[in-house]
Design a protein around this motif. Structure first.
Motif, PDB file in Angstrom:
ATOM      1  N   TYR A   1      37.734  -8.248 -16.804  1.00 36.24           N
ATOM      2  CA  TYR A   1      38.880  -8.422 -15.924  1.00 36.24           C
ATOM      3  C   TYR A   1      38.421  -8.464 -14.480  1.00 36.24           C
ATOM      4  CZ  TYR A   1      41.539  -7.364 -20.068  1.00 36.24           C
ATOM      5  OH  TYR A   1      42.066  -7.411 -21.331  1.00 36.24           O
TER       6      TYR A   1
ATOM      7  N   LEU B   1      46.683  -3.637 -18.432  1.00 44.95           N
ATOM      8  CA  LEU B   1      45.861  -4.840 -18.254  1.00 44.95           C
ATOM      9  C   LEU B   1      46.614  -6.086 -18.714  1.00 44.95           C
ATOM     10  CD1 LEU B   1      42.373  -3.466 -19.332  1.00 44.95           C
ATOM     11  CD2 LEU B   1      42.987  -4.338 -17.055  1.00 44.95           C
TER      12      LEU B   1
ATOM     13  N   THR C   1      47.817  -9.000 -16.189  1.00 44.70           N
ATOM     14  CA  THR C   1      47.328 -10.353 -16.468  1.00 44.70           C
ATOM     15  C   THR C   1      48.503 -11.318 -16.588  1.00 44.70           C
ATOM     16  OG1 THR C   1      45.354  -9.488 -17.564  1.00 44.70           O
ATOM     17  CG2 THR C   1      45.955 -11.764 -18.056  1.00 44.70           C
TER      18      THR C   1
ATOM     19  N   ARG D   1      41.893 -12.349 -16.817  1.00 46.13           N
ATOM     20  CA  ARG D   1      41.084 -11.958 -17.971  1.00 46.13           C
ATOM     21  C   ARG D   1      40.123 -13.100 -18.256  1.00 46.13           C
ATOM     22  NH1 ARG D   1      41.078 -12.451 -23.721  1.00 46.13           N
ATOM     23  NH2 ARG D   1      40.628 -10.476 -24.758  1.00 46.13           N
TER      24      ARG D   1
END
Length: 150
Positions: free
Chosen positions: A78, A57, A61, A68
């Protein structure tokens, strides 16, 4: 090559099963929390660790493939909608989040009334309110007996 593989390669990222699984989890589930992402990834790939999902993640991102969002007082969520500057509306009661496009024209919110010399490339606007489901629950229900006595 899948769309996800192409996205990863275009961002100069290696194509890995955890990255593909996280992108798949986000595809049809906007505004999903980390725990839900972990559960979805581990349902298909039980050996993927919690830390691996957190790392994926963060990498996605940082690469701009995932956005996010974290409204005040809420856990991080997300989404894969990253190609535009849109905003969010959050229900104060249940926490559901929905996308809201910029109100007028091409990203008007990127033109601040005073920019203090900053080069602005993104604006975060969060609208707060009550979603239709919670608003319906809050409405007083009239009972059949009270209606019959009128």
């Amino acid at each position: 090559m899948s769309d996800f593989e192409a996205q990863l390669r275009a961002a100069s990222l290696r194509v890995t099963r955890p990255r593909l699984a996280v992108l798949a989890a986000l595809r049809d589930r906007p505004h999903i929390g980390t725990d839900a992402v972990i559960a979805l990834v581990r349902a298909d790939h039980p050996t993927v660790s919690h830390q691996a999902v957190y790392d994926v993640l963060r990498v996605l991102t940082d690469a701009g493939l995932v956005r996010r969002i974290q409204p005040a007082g809420a856990t991080a969520r997300y989404e894969s909608r990253v190609a535009d500057n849109h905003h969010h509306v959050v229900c104060r009661s249940c926490g559901v989040i929905a996308d809201v496009d910029c109100a007028v024209g091409h990203a008007p919110c990127l033109t601040a009334s005073v920019d203090h010399g900053f080069v602005i490339d993104e604006a975060e606007v969060v609208y707060w309110g009550t979603c239709p489901d919670c608003a319906t629950e809050r409405m007083p229900q009239r009972s059949a007996s009270s209606e019959g006595s009128k």
